[in-house]
Design an enzyme around this catalytic site. Structure first.
Site, mmCIF file in Angstrom:
data_model
loop_
_atom_site.group_PDB
_atom_site.id
_atom_site.type_symbol
_atom_site.label_atom_id
_atom_site.label_comp_id
_atom_site.label_asym_id
_atom_site.label_seq_id
_atom_site.Cartn_x
_atom_site.Cartn_y
_atom_site.Cartn_z
ATOM 1 N N HIS A 1 0.836 -1.223 0.000
ATOM 2 C CA HIS A 1 0.000 0.000 0.000
ATOM 3 C C HIS A 1 0.869 1.270 0.000
ATOM 4 O O HIS A 1 0.425 2.318 0.467
ATOM 5 C CB HIS A 1 -0.949 0.041 1.204
ATOM 6 C CG HIS A 1 -1.679 -1.237 1.440
ATOM 7 N ND1 HIS A 1 -2.926 -1.489 0.931
ATOM 8 C CD2 HIS A 1 -1.310 -2.354 2.112
ATOM 9 C CE1 HIS A 1 -3.314 -2.706 1.293
ATOM 10 N NE2 HIS A 1 -2.344 -3.261 2.005
ATOM 11 N N GLU B 1 9.958 8.395 -17.041
ATOM 12 C CA GLU B 1 8.620 8.965 -17.272
ATOM 13 C C GLU B 1 8.127 8.662 -18.685
ATOM 14 O O GLU B 1 6.973 8.314 -18.898
ATOM 15 C CB GLU B 1 8.651 10.482 -17.071
ATOM 16 C CG GLU B 1 8.781 10.913 -15.638
ATOM 17 C CD GLU B 1 8.930 12.431 -15.547
ATOM 18 O OE1 GLU B 1 7.900 13.102 -15.346
ATOM 19 O OE2 GLU B 1 10.055 12.942 -15.698
ATOM 20 N N SER C 1 14.774 21.773 -16.227
ATOM 21 C CA SER C 1 13.580 22.558 -16.492
ATOM 22 C C SER C 1 14.012 23.898 -17.063
ATOM 23 O O SER C 1 15.043 24.440 -16.678
ATOM 24 C CB SER C 1 12.810 22.766 -15.188
ATOM 25 O OG SER C 1 12.012 23.930 -15.268
ATOM 26 N N LYS D 1 15.862 21.926 -10.988
ATOM 27 C CA LYS D 1 15.230 20.666 -11.371
ATOM 28 C C LYS D 1 16.149 19.716 -12.123
ATOM 29 O O LYS D 1 16.945 20.112 -12.963
ATOM 30 C CB LYS D 1 14.001 20.939 -12.265
ATOM 31 C CG LYS D 1 12.844 21.578 -11.549
ATOM 32 C CD LYS D 1 12.147 20.658 -10.563
ATOM 33 C CE LYS D 1 11.458 19.516 -11.268
ATOM 34 N NZ LYS D 1 10.028 19.699 -11.456
#
Ligand code: ARG
Length: 488
Positions: free
Chosen positions: A185, A319, A306, A312
């Site tokens: 979980h 991804e 970024s 970043k």
């Protein structure tokens, strides 16, 4: 096999040229390969609409190999003379060289890869080229070409998959003792070793490998000789062409041979599962590289920055792999839908198998390659993982097991430990940080030896059986895998 990228750019430009051509009322009347019964040329739009050359030209190698095998068989059967066969084979090899060197002009009027090459052959070697199509149809030709193409791609994909599995096994061995929280979980459950977690990914990929090999075995039969749908009246030798092309056997039914695309669907299903696994893998890498988890570092070369936020470093590769799972699943559905209402035997619908199939294979190969390159470069942040494992009362089950070993029933032990955890949370202490007196308040069965089971190290060491997380087991599993992989 050629890389997807090299091929896609010319395809796009060809598409653009085709789409920007102004519609004429009728197309160019170059349909000499089948135009005998027609009294007017094909409509220009229809010509472009029905053509597949912009995308099926990437099967040129397989098409030429299939034609060479067919011509050799025709010669063996006495249907072509040896000189004719030799002229055809030399012509096809010269065409292969031209295509490879970018010196071949593909023509949309000639519809597809098959007729482009056949027509070029006749232009090059004269009328004898017109004999190549004896006892054959584009229907069995294209079925043969796709099987050969998919087989080549599966082999290339499999070799990168093996490379990825090796990378996981190596890293697992290196991280056999690294402790991290194991989750259910997405909540801290029990401590595990990072090596064990890495080998879980390897298990998924190992099943993917075996599914791909299954798919390869089933697709490796030769449709050549099925001709249009019913077979041919020429005395062909299907075993011989099958053998020349590295197929295990000829297919058994000519109708099925020209209409079956199960192998493409099966590959897409294998691919969807493989992508599902890579996508789960990706999801974890994305989480683990975040400042909140901070479990691993991916090298800069697999990340991007970024344009606005200077701090970043984004895990773009995982991804994107996660994102590409969608298109692969889409191709599976496309292929299933393409097939579901087709009457026997060949239908033009089948031409629509290629773009999903090619994109699927390109995507699978790119994603597996990206992972095979990236996994060896994953750097674990061992201390962060250790500290994180300490946070969530990960050894609570060990304390319950300890009480059971001292004679308490498991449900009672569960209750006792639950209360100890609540106390720990209240006093901001891990179970291993509670004093003996504090612990004894929950059960007098708890003695000094309890501290030996409350550490993370003891917890993972204790799970020392096949499939367990103990460092010993991880090292043994990695060693077994290495032997298995060496046999591939
Ligand atoms: N381009 C066609 C395809 O991809 C080749 C087979 C065409 N056969 C036919 N009878 N029109 O399926």
């Amino acid at each position: 096999p050629q890389s997807g990228h090299a091929i896609i750019a010319p395809l796009i430009s060809l598409r653009v040229i085709l789409m920007s051509q102004k519609d004429k009322t009728s197309g160019t009347d170059t349909h000499t390969l089948w135009g005998g019964r027609f009294s007017e040329p094909t409509d220009a739009f229809v010509q472009r609409f029905t053509a597949s050359v912009s995308f099926d030209q990437r099967m040129y190698n397989q098409d030429i190999n299939g034609s060479i095998a067919h011509a050799r068989m025709l010669a063996k059967a006495g249907i072509l003379t040896d000189e004719e066969q030799q002229a055809i084979e030399n012509g096809l090899e010269a065409i292969r060289t031209d295509i490879r060197n970018g010196e071949f002009t593909w023509s949309v009027e000639l519809e597809d890869v098959h007729m482009n090459i056949e027509s070029a052959l006749t232009q090059r070697i004269g009328p004898v080229g017109k004999k190549l199509h004896t006892g054959r149809s584009r229907n069995d030709q294209v079925a043969t070409d796709i099987r050969l193409y998919v087989r080549d791609e599966i082999d290339a994909l499999a070799s990168d998959l093996i490379r990825l599995q090796y990378a996981l096994v190596d890293l697992a061995e290196k991280e056999a003792d690294t402790i991290m929280p194991g989750f259910t979980h997405l909540q801290t459950a029990q401590p595990i070793t990072l090596g064990h977690h890495l080998l879980a990914w390897n298990e998924m990929l190992d099943r993917d490998y075996s599914r791909l090999m299954d798919c390869r075995r089933r697709l490796n039969v030769s449709p050549l000789g099925a001709a249009a749908l019913a077979g041919t009246s020429f005395p062909i030798d299907r075993h011989y062409t099958a053998e020349l092309l590295g197929f295990d056997a000829p297919t058994r039914n000519s109708l099925d041979s020209v209409s079956d695309r199960d192998f493409a669907i099966e590959l897409a299903a294998c691919g969807s599962l493989l992508m599902t696994h890579l996508s789960r893998f990706s999801e974890e890498l994305v989480l683990w590289t975040s400042a909140q988890f901070d479990f691993i570092d991916l090298p800069d070369r697999f990340c991007t920055g970024s344009s606005i936020m200077p701090q970043k470093k984004n895990p773009d590769v995982p991804e994107l792999v996660r994102g590409k799972t969608g298109r692969v699943n889409g191709h599976l559905v496309s292929l299933l839908t393409l097939m579901k209402s087709q009457p026997l035997a060949y239908n033009k619908d089948n031409q629509e198998d290629k773009e999903p199939l090619f994109d699927l294979l390109d995507t699978l190969r790119d994603c597996v390659k990206a992972y095979a390159d990236m996994v060896p470069a994953i750097e674990s942040k061992r201390d962060n993982m250790y500290q994180s494992a300490k946070k969530g009362y990960a050894t609570a089950t060990d304390l319950a097991d300890y009480l059971v070993k001292k004679g308490m029933a498991f449900r009672d032990a569960h209750e006792v430990v639950g209360k100890s955890v609540a106390y720990g949370i209240e006093h901001k202490k891990d179970l291993s940080e509670l004093s003996l007196d504090e612990l004894k308040a929950f059960s007098d069965k708890i003695e000094d030896d309890v501290f030996a089971v409350l550490t993370l190290e003891d917890s993972v060491q204790a799970r020392d059986h096949i499939g367990g997380t103990a460092p010993n087991q991880v090292r043994a599993a990695a060693a077994n895998y290495r032997i298995l992989l060496q046999q591939r």
